[in-house]
Design a protein around this motif. Structure first.
Motif, mmCIF file in Angstrom:
data_model
loop_
_atom_site.group_PDB
_atom_site.id
_atom_site.type_symbol
_atom_site.label_atom_id
_atom_site.label_comp_id
_atom_site.label_asym_id
_atom_site.label_seq_id
_atom_site.Cartn_x
_atom_site.Cartn_y
_atom_site.Cartn_z
ATOM 1 N N PRO A 14 0.820 -1.221 0.000
ATOM 2 C CA PRO A 14 0.000 0.000 0.000
ATOM 3 C C PRO A 14 0.852 1.268 0.000
ATOM 4 C CG PRO A 14 -0.672 -1.474 1.762
ATOM 5 C CD PRO A 14 0.571 -2.056 1.169
ATOM 6 N N GLY A 16 2.396 4.427 1.267
ATOM 7 C CA GLY A 16 2.733 4.829 2.636
ATOM 8 C C GLY A 16 3.319 3.704 3.469
ATOM 9 N N ALA A 17 3.397 2.494 2.908
ATOM 10 C CA ALA A 17 3.913 1.350 3.680
ATOM 11 C C ALA A 17 5.409 1.484 3.955
ATOM 12 C CB ALA A 17 3.628 0.042 2.939
ATOM 13 N N GLY A 18 6.117 2.221 3.079
ATOM 14 C CA GLY A 18 7.553 2.419 3.301
ATOM 15 C C GLY A 18 8.434 1.841 2.197
ATOM 16 N N LYS A 19 7.843 1.503 1.053
ATOM 17 C CA LYS A 19 8.596 0.885 -0.046
ATOM 18 C C LYS A 19 9.747 1.789 -0.507
ATOM 19 C CE LYS A 19 4.896 0.855 -2.648
ATOM 20 N NZ LYS A 19 3.918 1.438 -1.715
ATOM 21 N N THR A 20 9.414 3.053 -0.799
ATOM 22 C CA THR A 20 10.424 3.972 -1.339
ATOM 23 C C THR A 20 11.566 4.170 -0.350
ATOM 24 O OG1 THR A 20 8.578 5.103 -2.396
ATOM 25 C CG2 THR A 20 10.694 6.224 -2.464
ATOM 26 N N THR A 21 11.216 4.345 0.927
ATOM 27 C CA THR A 21 12.236 4.551 1.959
ATOM 28 C C THR A 21 13.207 3.380 1.969
ATOM 29 O OG1 THR A 21 10.532 5.650 3.270
ATOM 30 C CG2 THR A 21 12.530 4.986 4.439
ATOM 31 N N ARG A 134 1.405 7.917 8.580
ATOM 32 C CA ARG A 134 2.608 8.080 7.743
ATOM 33 C C ARG A 134 2.297 8.888 6.481
ATOM 34 N NH1 ARG A 134 5.266 2.009 8.053
ATOM 35 N NH2 ARG A 134 5.365 2.008 10.334
ATOM 36 N N ARG A 138 3.816 12.541 5.565
ATOM 37 C CA ARG A 138 4.622 12.707 4.347
ATOM 38 C C ARG A 138 4.244 13.994 3.605
ATOM 39 N NH1 ARG A 138 4.631 7.843 0.039
ATOM 40 N NH2 ARG A 138 2.821 8.977 -0.775
ATOM 41 N N ASN A 169 6.607 -3.509 7.885
ATOM 42 C CA ASN A 169 7.447 -2.347 8.186
ATOM 43 C C ASN A 169 6.857 -1.622 9.392
ATOM 44 O OD1 ASN A 169 9.140 -0.154 8.233
ATOM 45 N ND2 ASN A 169 8.201 0.851 6.472
ATOM 46 N N ASP A 170 7.221 -2.142 10.585
ATOM 47 C CA ASP A 170 6.830 -1.481 11.830
ATOM 48 C C ASP A 170 8.055 -0.696 12.274
ATOM 49 O OD1 ASP A 170 5.786 -0.684 14.187
ATOM 50 O OD2 ASP A 170 5.298 -2.675 14.959
ATOM 51 N N LEU A 172 11.502 0.434 11.218
ATOM 52 C CA LEU A 172 12.135 0.589 9.905
ATOM 53 C C LEU A 172 13.439 -0.191 9.789
ATOM 54 C CD1 LEU A 172 12.225 1.863 7.087
ATOM 55 C CD2 LEU A 172 13.232 3.899 8.107
HETATM 56 P P1 ADP Z 1 5.652 4.183 -0.019
HETATM 57 O O1 ADP Z 1 6.827 4.308 -0.945
HETATM 58 O O2 ADP Z 1 5.318 2.761 0.290
HETATM 59 O O3 ADP Z 1 4.444 4.968 -0.459
HETATM 60 P P2 ADP Z 1 7.280 5.822 1.797
HETATM 61 O O4 ADP Z 1 8.598 5.129 1.739
HETATM 62 O O5 ADP Z 1 7.128 7.100 1.067
HETATM 63 O O6 ADP Z 1 6.100 4.798 1.379
HETATM 64 O O7 ADP Z 1 6.938 6.023 3.330
HETATM 65 C C1 ADP Z 1 5.802 6.773 3.737
HETATM 66 C C2 ADP Z 1 6.205 7.705 4.901
HETATM 67 O O8 ADP Z 1 6.393 6.916 6.065
HETATM 68 C C3 ADP Z 1 7.491 8.450 4.646
HETATM 69 O O9 ADP Z 1 7.346 9.767 5.128
HETATM 70 C C4 ADP Z 1 8.534 7.658 5.447
HETATM 71 O O10 ADP Z 1 9.566 8.503 5.918
HETATM 72 C C5 ADP Z 1 7.706 7.100 6.607
HETATM 73 N N1 ADP Z 1 8.133 5.771 7.098
HETATM 74 C C6 ADP Z 1 8.642 4.729 6.390
HETATM 75 N N2 ADP Z 1 8.875 3.665 7.194
HETATM 76 C C7 ADP Z 1 8.481 4.040 8.438
HETATM 77 C C8 ADP Z 1 8.477 3.364 9.711
HETATM 78 N N3 ADP Z 1 8.895 2.106 9.866
HETATM 79 N N4 ADP Z 1 8.013 4.045 10.780
HETATM 80 C C9 ADP Z 1 7.554 5.324 10.625
HETATM 81 N N5 ADP Z 1 7.545 6.015 9.470
HETATM 82 C C10 ADP Z 1 8.005 5.384 8.385
#
Ligand code: ADP
Ligand code: 5GP
Length: 196
Positions: A14, A16-21, A134, A138, A169-170, A172
């Motif tokens: 989904p 906001g899950a953290g894929k890009t990060t 999240r 963002r 991804n709880d 990071l």
């Molecule tokens: P996606 O690429 O899946 O849409 P992002 O990598 O942009 O998601 O992450 C969404 C937001 O959540 C970003 O602002 C990121 O910094 C933050 N984030 C990522 N992983 C975590 C985590 N484990 N705990 C809290 N915030 C996180």
């Protein structure tokens, strides 16, 4: 396309899950990783670079590329069009490299038809409340886009079963380590040739 399947890694989950990060950090760490830059009709965000994060194009250009059979897969996601260019696969999934594709669950299912042995990883948030906070933090989405992304998340979470790996991804750091270990194993398999 004659691409060795072990060279393709699909990351989905989904918004906001953290894929890009996670994958941006991996790309900085390992020179043998590459990223397939998708084409999209969504608006460029402030921190994004055209040609690096996405190829930002308009609807007419996207549909022209569809007509030219330029996409390996494409889909409507959160009200916009996104697609994987065949040219990216040919360029990036080269010998010696593992290429990451950040694509939605529909796109992942389509890619798996062409590349059934691709490595597939689903990134999931601990819960929907964390996803919402999240995405809000963002600050990239309008209220409407945020609501749509959250509504779509429920459906996307139901597709988790088609992925080989699912990573929560709880925390990071621990999610990052898990994904990194999956990729390192795949790299080892690629290096000794037994994935192919
Ligand atoms: P996606 O690429 O899946 O849409 P992002 O990598 O942009 O998601 O992450 C969404 C937001 O959540 C970003 O602002 C990121 O910094 C933050 N984030 C990522 N992983 C975590 C985590 N484990 N705990 C809290 N915030 C996180
Ligand atoms: P965002 O707009 O947040 O960058 O991405 C929204 C969604 O589009 C994410 O789920 C992402 O995985 C997906 N996406 C990005 N590129 C592609 C693509 O080329 N094909 C498909 N099917 N989905 C994509």
């Amino acid at each position: 396309m004659e691409i060795e399947q072990g060279r393709i890694c699909i990351i989905s989950g989904p918004s906001g899950a953290g894929k890009t990060t996670i994958y941006k950090r991996l790309l900085q760490e390992y020179a043998w990783l590459r990223y397939s830059v998708s084409a999209t009709t969504r608006k460029q965000r402030e921190h994004e670079t055209d040609g690096m994060d996405y190829h930002f194009i308009d609807d007419d250009t996207f549909m022209r590329l569809v007509g030219e059979n330029a996409f390996a897969e494409y889909a409507a996601v959160h009200g916009r069009r996104y697609g994987t260019l065949k040219s990216e696969i040919e360029k990036k999934a080269a010998p010696g490299f593992l290429c990451i594709f950040d694509i939605d669950v529909q796109g992942a299912a389509l890619m798996l038809r062409s590349y059934p042995r691709a490595l597939t990883i689903f990134i999931r948030p601990p819960d929907l409340a964390a996803l919402e906070s999240r995405l809000s933090a963002r600050k990239t989405e309008s209220a409407e886009s945020l609501a749509l992304r959250l509504a779509n998340a429920k459906r996307e979470l139901e597709s988790e079963g088609i992925f080989e790996y699912s990573v929560i991804n709880d925390d990071l750091e621990s999610a990052y380590d898990t994904v990194r270990n999956i990729l390192l194993r795949q790299k080892g398999v690629l290096d000794n040739g037994s994935a192919l």
